[in-house]
Design a protein around this motif. Sequence first.
Motif, PDB file in Angstrom:
ATOM      1  N   GLN A 118       0.883  -1.563  -0.329  1.00 31.62           N
ATOM      2  CA  GLN A 118      -0.298  -0.106   0.116  1.00 31.62           C
ATOM      3  C   GLN A 118       0.709   1.072  -0.172  1.00 31.62           C
ATOM      4  O   GLN A 118       0.596   2.493  -0.785  1.00 31.62           O
ATOM      5  CB  GLN A 118      -0.514   0.082   1.296  1.00 31.62           C
ATOM      6  CG  GLN A 118      -2.021   1.211   0.982  1.00 31.62           C
ATOM      7  CD  GLN A 118      -2.864   0.904   2.419  1.00 31.62           C
ATOM      8  OE1 GLN A 118      -3.125   0.239   3.192  1.00 31.62           O
ATOM      9  NE2 GLN A 118      -3.809   1.795   2.216  1.00 31.62           N
ATOM     10  N   LEU A 119       1.446   1.067   0.762  1.00 32.02           N
ATOM     11  CA  LEU A 119       3.004   2.542   0.922  1.00 32.02           C
ATOM     12  C   LEU A 119       3.769   2.696  -0.047  1.00 32.02           C
ATOM     13  O   LEU A 119       3.734   3.653  -0.814  1.00 32.02           O
ATOM     14  CB  LEU A 119       4.246   2.545   2.187  1.00 32.02           C
ATOM     15  CG  LEU A 119       3.940   2.165   2.948  1.00 32.02           C
ATOM     16  CD1 LEU A 119       4.310   2.015   4.440  1.00 32.02           C
ATOM     17  CD2 LEU A 119       2.972   3.857   3.541  1.00 32.02           C
ATOM     18  N   ALA A 120       3.783   1.455  -1.285  1.00 34.92           N
ATOM     19  CA  ALA A 120       4.720   1.602  -2.189  1.00 34.92           C
ATOM     20  C   ALA A 120       3.051   2.045  -3.717  1.00 34.92           C
ATOM     21  O   ALA A 120       4.173   3.005  -3.866  1.00 34.92           O
ATOM     22  CB  ALA A 120       4.754   0.149  -2.931  1.00 34.92           C
ATOM     23  N   TYR A 121       2.595   1.753  -3.306  1.00 38.71           N
ATOM     24  CA  TYR A 121       1.863   1.934  -4.452  1.00 38.71           C
ATOM     25  C   TYR A 121       1.003   3.979  -3.995  1.00 38.71           C
ATOM     26  O   TYR A 121       1.196   4.599  -5.542  1.00 38.71           O
ATOM     27  CB  TYR A 121      -0.051   2.014  -4.233  1.00 38.71           C
ATOM     28  CG  TYR A 121      -0.556   2.045  -4.908  1.00 38.71           C
ATOM     29  CD1 TYR A 121      -1.442   1.591  -6.414  1.00 38.71           C
ATOM     30  CD2 TYR A 121      -1.970   2.623  -4.776  1.00 38.71           C
ATOM     31  CE1 TYR A 121      -2.076   1.587  -7.119  1.00 38.71           C
ATOM     32  CE2 TYR A 121      -3.151   4.148  -5.847  1.00 38.71           C
ATOM     33  CZ  TYR A 121      -2.791   2.631  -6.768  1.00 38.71           C
ATOM     34  OH  TYR A 121      -4.833   3.769  -7.516  1.00 38.71           O
ATOM     35  N   GLN A 122       1.207   4.050  -2.844  1.00 39.64           N
ATOM     36  CA  GLN A 122       0.473   5.332  -2.477  1.00 39.64           C
ATOM     37  C   GLN A 122       1.683   6.390  -3.247  1.00 39.64           C
ATOM     38  O   GLN A 122       1.192   7.712  -3.762  1.00 39.64           O
ATOM     39  CB  GLN A 122       0.030   6.071  -0.950  1.00 39.64           C
ATOM     40  CG  GLN A 122      -0.363   5.403  -0.343  1.00 39.64           C
ATOM     41  CD  GLN A 122      -0.727   5.275   1.284  1.00 39.64           C
ATOM     42  OE1 GLN A 122      -0.108   5.248   1.463  1.00 39.64           O
ATOM     43  NE2 GLN A 122      -1.858   5.239   1.308  1.00 39.64           N
ATOM     44  N   GLY A 123       3.126   5.911  -2.584  1.00 39.86           N
ATOM     45  CA  GLY A 123       4.297   6.967  -3.330  1.00 39.86           C
ATOM     46  C   GLY A 123       4.212   7.261  -4.699  1.00 39.86           C
ATOM     47  O   GLY A 123       4.989   7.911  -5.065  1.00 39.86           O
TER      48      GLY A 123
END
Length: 738
Positions: A118-123
């Motif tokens: 999720q953090l990878a996607y948000q970044g």
Amino acid sequence: MKRRLISAGVLCLLGQASIGQAQTNNVEARAASIVSQMTLDEQMSLLRSMFPAFQRKNVPADAIIGAGYIPGIERVGMPSLRESDAGMGVANLLNKRTDDVATSLPSGLAVAATWDTQLAYQGGAMIGSEARAKGFNVLLAGGANLVRDGRNGRNFEYAGEDPLLSGVIAGHSIAGVQSNHIMSTVKHFAMNDQETGRNVLNAKIGEAAMRESDLLAFQIAIEIGKPAAVMCAYNRVNGVYACENEFLLNRVLKGDWKYPGWVQSDWGSVHSGAKAALAGLDHQSGYILDAKPYFGELLKNAVASGEVPAERIRDMAMRIVRSAVATGLLDHPVVPTAQAIDYAANDAISERASTAGIVLLKNARDLLPIANRVKSIAVIGGHADIGVLSGGGSSQVRPVGGPALEIKPAGTASAFARITYLPSSPMKALQQRFPKAKITYASGDDVNAAVELAKGAELTLVFADQWTTESEDVANLSLPGKQNELIEAVAAANQRTVVVLETGGPVLMPWKDKVGAIMEAWYPGSAGGKAIASVLAGDVDASGRLPVTFPASEEQLPRPTIPGLAAKTNAKGEVTYGLAAGMKEFDVDYDIEGSDVGYRWFQRQQIKPLYPFGFGLSYTRFSYEKPSFGGEDGLTLTFTVKNVGRRAGTDTPQVYASVPTRDGKTISRLAGWGRVTLKPGESRTVKVHLEPRVLANFDTAAQKWKVAEGSYKVAIARSVNDAVLDVKLNLKAQTLAP
């Protein structure tokens, strides 16, 4: 009732598949209609790009200074394509777009250390939104090369040494970028695993080993992210340049994987016209950097002579247009004029990723988190009084507020990189967090002054850094300069010494047993200072886990010396690193480790690293229990995670499968993982689906993945070397598509 529910579920899945196929058919039909209206010259106009950052003459009005520009074809509705580098954010090479700032994510390794999709996607979504607001509609993002050598200057752009972790993290980042209806690449395809001699080296590796390692990372990233383009690499692979490599581009990528997008070259990596086009290259990027504009008149002449079929030109253009349709770019056009950007909100996204990726490597006697009652802290080194370090090269971001410090490096990198510190000071963040404490700084240049400061402090924080950059590898894994000596001296003066590392990858730590705590912060991005302070203070748990192995010495590596490093100078004595004339072709033998990259190599050789893959301490403790396999294919592992400590925290339980290899060995491979945040005493059920290809080996004769029948040991672990629970998995023999 149960039968009816199952039937409804099957119908739902069939319906979703039908919708997905219909959408694909619509994309294909729309793209084909657009291309059918183009003349041959118009089709060919899409097959090469300008390099506006270094090509100032005859640049169209709607171009933006950046990596690339492809003119649009207005009469058929095809927009101009404006490309920017974007490893960690919208790059601004050497400030060519004067003071055009952007938010910088932490390094690729830092994002991988979160193990958080999720953090990878948000970044990715964040940098994609900034790119769109700046007028760019193609981002050269999605680094999926494996960390085969910890000394690679571009490791900081990538997502670790394991193909599953790397592919999953890169894929979600790409998906995030493209959620903005712009295009993203995945790069650098393939085996571009060192910078020394990257333009001339030949990566030697067998097909099975390549499929099970580097290619698997790309395959997974493409499946998840569906990137608009694949960027091929500079190097040769088994004797053939990657950008004219029939095996890589036509057979594997477009054949086995049925990739529908376009293949674009890296800048300066094209060596032929007709040969490259027939081998699968669709686009020559930044053609002024190549020996010739191969995809211009030379390619048109090859079509006229019959050497290259006109249908191949149509296919090349079709792939570019198809990606523009599939990403929604045609329906959501990007305007070339700048739009407003909420940098404060984007900074918060960067901070979350940075915080989650910081890895606590040592914490003797619970030295961390810093106690609220602390009275004095000595902060030493790493320019921690003004900012945090970032990596160099084409991915360099011009930070909001401007660089805290910018230094021109020596060597080849000076042509396009600067040693840049982003203006997020760990010391200032600590002063805000601990307003009653006396916090003082010493640069570390004067070791005696640093020692005296440490002696009088209740706690000492030493910030040590290592700058790495595109175009150069580091010669060894040691911290540069006299930082090791500084740490030794400070630790001798104050046993309550914490070392905070800001590095591009793994480093050696000869002082490891002499300090109280060690924290790896990587290149922590625009909000790095705040993130470091938050973890040091315990405002958030230390939740990062290593995406790479930290060796105890270079002698543990498959290649103790970087191939080609001794021949990196030309006749004039200038360092070239393969980026300038004077370096001959040489081989890099990746068959030494084959598919056993990183932690798998350490297992095979039965050697103990400094810190193993997946390692990372928490401020609390977790237990695992009740493991069982289930799911439609029997590969879903369900278990319970409980926080048995006194603080809230985040855990990343890792699942490793012991797999029989092609040569009869048994190697533990990462097959999946979970991530869960729990309050003290709280428990939660975690489900991890094992990646089938990790359980298999690639059979080159059959051209399929093959899972051997048998009983497999599967471990729920804290790291590859710290299994907590074992469970058996019985598998029948099966084959999987390549």
